[in-house]
Design a protein around this motif. Structure first.
Motif, PDB file in Angstrom:
ATOM      1  N   MET A   1       0.728  -1.113   0.008  1.00  0.00           N
ATOM      2  CA  MET A   1      -0.132  -0.037  -0.136  1.00  0.00           C
ATOM      3  C   MET A   1       0.889   1.159   0.045  1.00  0.00           C
ATOM      4  O   MET A   1       2.056   1.199   0.671  1.00  0.00           O
ATOM      5  N   ALA A   2       0.556   2.243  -0.781  1.00  0.00           N
ATOM      6  CA  ALA A   2       1.221   3.532  -1.116  1.00  0.00           C
ATOM      7  C   ALA A   2       1.129   4.246   0.365  1.00  0.00           C
ATOM      8  O   ALA A   2      -0.055   4.358   0.856  1.00  0.00           O
ATOM      9  N   GLU A   3       2.031   4.947   0.848  1.00  0.00           N
ATOM     10  CA  GLU A   3       1.966   5.925   1.963  1.00  0.00           C
ATOM     11  C   GLU A   3       1.785   7.246   1.730  1.00  0.00           C
ATOM     12  O   GLU A   3       0.779   7.928   2.213  1.00  0.00           O
ATOM     13  N   ASP A   4       2.155   7.767   0.527  1.00  0.00           N
ATOM     14  CA  ASP A   4       2.086   9.006   0.264  1.00  0.00           C
ATOM     15  C   ASP A   4       1.348   9.465  -0.900  1.00  0.00           C
ATOM     16  O   ASP A   4       0.976  10.717  -1.155  1.00  0.00           O
ATOM     17  N   ILE A   5       0.722   8.585  -1.638  1.00  0.00           N
ATOM     18  CA  ILE A   5      -0.174   8.943  -2.798  1.00  0.00           C
ATOM     19  C   ILE A   5      -1.431   8.041  -2.582  1.00  0.00           C
ATOM     20  O   ILE A   5      -1.283   6.929  -2.087  1.00  0.00           O
ATOM     21  N   ARG A   6      -2.637   8.453  -3.588  1.00  0.00           N
ATOM     22  CA  ARG A   6      -3.587   7.559  -3.794  1.00  0.00           C
ATOM     23  C   ARG A   6      -3.546   7.471  -5.426  1.00  0.00           C
ATOM     24  O   ARG A   6      -3.300   8.346  -6.121  1.00  0.00           O
ATOM     25  N   VAL A   7      -3.900   5.974  -5.732  1.00  0.00           N
ATOM     26  CA  VAL A   7      -3.937   5.844  -7.097  1.00  0.00           C
ATOM     27  C   VAL A   7      -5.109   5.434  -7.642  1.00  0.00           C
ATOM     28  O   VAL A   7      -5.886   4.345  -6.980  1.00  0.00           O
ATOM     29  N   GLU A   8      -5.733   5.949  -8.448  1.00  0.00           N
ATOM     30  CA  GLU A   8      -7.023   5.329  -9.221  1.00  0.00           C
ATOM     31  C   GLU A   8      -6.873   4.922 -10.755  1.00  0.00           C
ATOM     32  O   GLU A   8      -6.269   5.781 -11.351  1.00  0.00           O
ATOM     33  N   LYS A   9      -7.229   3.791 -11.120  1.00  0.00           N
ATOM     34  CA  LYS A   9      -6.777   3.453 -12.512  1.00  0.00           C
ATOM     35  C   LYS A   9      -8.322   3.281 -12.900  1.00  0.00           C
ATOM     36  O   LYS A   9      -9.299   3.132 -12.518  1.00  0.00           O
ATOM     37  N   HIS A  10      -8.329   4.237 -14.108  1.00  0.00           N
ATOM     38  CA  HIS A  10      -9.548   4.481 -15.070  1.00  0.00           C
ATOM     39  C   HIS A  10      -9.458   3.646 -16.502  1.00  0.00           C
ATOM     40  O   HIS A  10      -8.559   2.917 -16.524  1.00  0.00           O
ATOM     41  N   ASP A  11     -10.411   3.563 -17.071  1.00  0.00           N
ATOM     42  CA  ASP A  11     -10.486   3.111 -18.418  1.00  0.00           C
ATOM     43  C   ASP A  11      -9.787   3.795 -19.221  1.00  0.00           C
ATOM     44  O   ASP A  11     -10.077   4.645 -20.214  1.00  0.00           O
ATOM     45  N   GLY A  12      -8.378   3.707 -19.328  1.00  0.00           N
ATOM     46  CA  GLY A  12      -7.413   4.359 -20.276  1.00  0.00           C
ATOM     47  C   GLY A  12      -6.551   5.384 -19.517  1.00  0.00           C
ATOM     48  O   GLY A  12      -5.581   5.789 -20.432  1.00  0.00           O
ATOM     49  N   TRP A  13      -6.541   5.480 -18.306  1.00  0.00           N
ATOM     50  CA  TRP A  13      -5.544   6.396 -17.550  1.00  0.00           C
ATOM     51  C   TRP A  13      -5.597   6.149 -16.220  1.00  0.00           C
ATOM     52  O   TRP A  13      -6.456   5.372 -15.411  1.00  0.00           O
ATOM     53  N   VAL A  14      -4.431   6.570 -15.606  1.00  0.00           N
ATOM     54  CA  VAL A  14      -4.262   6.478 -14.197  1.00  0.00           C
ATOM     55  C   VAL A  14      -4.168   7.952 -13.478  1.00  0.00           C
ATOM     56  O   VAL A  14      -3.625   8.983 -14.030  1.00  0.00           O
ATOM     57  N   GLU A  15      -4.556   8.072 -12.321  1.00  0.00           N
ATOM     58  CA  GLU A  15      -4.686   9.318 -11.627  1.00  0.00           C
ATOM     59  C   GLU A  15      -3.832   9.049 -10.272  1.00  0.00           C
ATOM     60  O   GLU A  15      -4.201   8.235  -9.516  1.00  0.00           O
ATOM     61  N   VAL A  16      -3.001   9.909 -10.142  1.00  0.00           N
ATOM     62  CA  VAL A  16      -2.019   9.983  -9.043  1.00  0.00           C
ATOM     63  C   VAL A  16      -2.562  11.186  -8.082  1.00  0.00           C
ATOM     64  O   VAL A  16      -2.203  12.140  -8.579  1.00  0.00           O
ATOM     65  N   THR A  17      -2.910  10.962  -6.775  1.00  0.00           N
ATOM     66  CA  THR A  17      -3.107  12.015  -5.913  1.00  0.00           C
ATOM     67  C   THR A  17      -2.193  11.999  -5.105  1.00  0.00           C
ATOM     68  O   THR A  17      -1.917  11.064  -4.214  1.00  0.00           O
ATOM     69  N   ILE A  18      -1.432  13.233  -4.828  1.00  0.00           N
ATOM     70  CA  ILE A  18      -0.351  13.281  -3.846  1.00  0.00           C
ATOM     71  C   ILE A  18      -1.104  13.677  -2.562  1.00  0.00           C
ATOM     72  O   ILE A  18      -2.193  14.504  -2.339  1.00  0.00           O
ATOM     73  N   HIS A  19      -0.959  12.906  -1.180  1.00  0.00           N
ATOM     74  CA  HIS A  19      -1.676  12.798  -0.183  1.00  0.00           C
ATOM     75  C   HIS A  19      -0.797  12.818   1.109  1.00  0.00           C
ATOM     76  O   HIS A  19      -0.456  11.839   1.711  1.00  0.00           O
ATOM     77  N   ARG A  20      -0.347  13.915   1.384  1.00  0.00           N
ATOM     78  CA  ARG A  20       0.394  14.298   2.553  1.00  0.00           C
ATOM     79  C   ARG A  20       0.004  15.421   3.093  1.00  0.00           C
ATOM     80  O   ARG A  20       0.436  16.406   3.235  1.00  0.00           O
ATOM     81  N   PRO A  21      -1.456  15.416   3.730  1.00  0.00           N
ATOM     82  CA  PRO A  21      -2.274  16.811   4.083  1.00  0.00           C
ATOM     83  C   PRO A  21      -1.388  17.335   5.146  1.00  0.00           C
ATOM     84  O   PRO A  21      -1.595  18.499   5.085  1.00  0.00           O
ATOM     85  N   ASP A  22      -0.719  16.606   5.994  1.00  0.00           N
ATOM     86  CA  ASP A  22      -0.166  17.472   7.223  1.00  0.00           C
ATOM     87  C   ASP A  22       1.121  18.199   6.689  1.00  0.00           C
ATOM     88  O   ASP A  22       1.653  18.979   7.312  1.00  0.00           O
TER      89      ASP A  22
END
Length: 263
Positions: A1-22
């Motif tokens: 499991m990623a610590e610092d990002i959230r990853v969403e796979k869609h139909d044709g692309w991937v989205e990376v969300t940087i997730h270090r809110p603090d």
């Protein structure tokens, strides 16, 4: 499991969300490692046409987390070696313009320092009305270290780039659009939605065409027009041997949508 990002796979692309809110999404070595791993997976998957990088509503990314940077007096040359060979943040910055598929930065909130540099190294930026861009390093006695002194002058010209870097002035979304820092400005909360819309359209084109044109633009920008034309001609010639080229022409003649395979 990623610590610092959230990853969403869609139909044709991937989205990376940087997730270090603090940390207002400031990136560290672990963040870079995780994004680089995703980039490797996207490159290897022929069904994926591109990548979106985003952050939170408050901050896209506010730079590099300086808490990891410790300068020990007797380790100066070791730091030099690590910077060149093993530091993942540096590798991430260098990997973005070399990535063969489109990368869109969807920016909400602050894109400052290294965060602005990440966005500039993507293929283009979709910003929301809440976006703010800036390189504040001079206020800290530092300077941009993620290609900001190279990407910003190429985009804006030397005089304006110098002013923004030397003053640390923040550029809001409307001005960013005017200066062509951002391709689009959309209502707050809609940057990813707009990036998805664009990437869907790109995904309908020939993937080899996208790859070769990206390479020709990146390689040709800093050479003479004559050399750039040679770069383009070589890529054009290589594409003439692809099966996708034949499929595209057949689909045009037969008035149907092409079924590109990426070969």
């Amino acid at each position: 499991m990623a610590e610092d990002i959230r990853v969403e796979k869609h139909d044709g692309w991937v989205e990376v969300t940087i997730h270090r809110p603090d940390k207002l999404n400031a990136i560290r070595e672990q963040t870079a490692i995780e994004i680089l791993e995703v980039m490797t997976e996207v490159e290897a998957d022929r069904s994926l046409k591109g990548l979106i990088i985003t952050g939170s509503e408050k901050a896209f990314c506010t730079g590099v987390d300086t808490s990891e940077q410790k300068n020990e007096p007797d380790e100066a040359f070791e730091l030099w070696r690590r910077r060149k060979r093993s530091r993942k943040v540096n590798q991430f910055f260098r990997a973005l313009p070399e990535f063969t598929k489109p990368v869109i930065a969807a920016v909400e909130g602050f894109a400052l320092g290294g965060g602005f540099e990440i966005a500039l190294l993507c293929d283009f930026i979709v910003a929301s009305e809440s976006a703010q861009f800036g390189l504040p390093e001079a206020k800290l006695g530092l300077m941009p270290g993620g290609a900001g002194t190279q990407t910003l002058p190429r985009l804006l010209g030397k005089p304006l780039a110098k002013e923004l870097i030397w003053t640390g002035r923040r550029v809001k979304a409307a001005e960013a659009l005017q200066l062509r820092i951002a391709n689009h400005v959309v209502p707050a909360g809609k940057a990813v939605e707009k990036a998805r819309e664009i990437l869907k359209t790109i995904g309908e084109q020939g993937p080899l065409s996208v790859m070769f044109t990206k390479s020709a633009i990146e390689r040709g920008l800093d050479v003479s027009l004559s050399e750039g034309m040679s770069v383009e001609a070589d890529a054009f010639f290589a594409l003439s041997f692809s099966q996708d080229r034949n499929e595209g022409l057949s689909a045009f003649r037969e008035k149907r949508s092409p079924n590109f395979k990426g070969n």
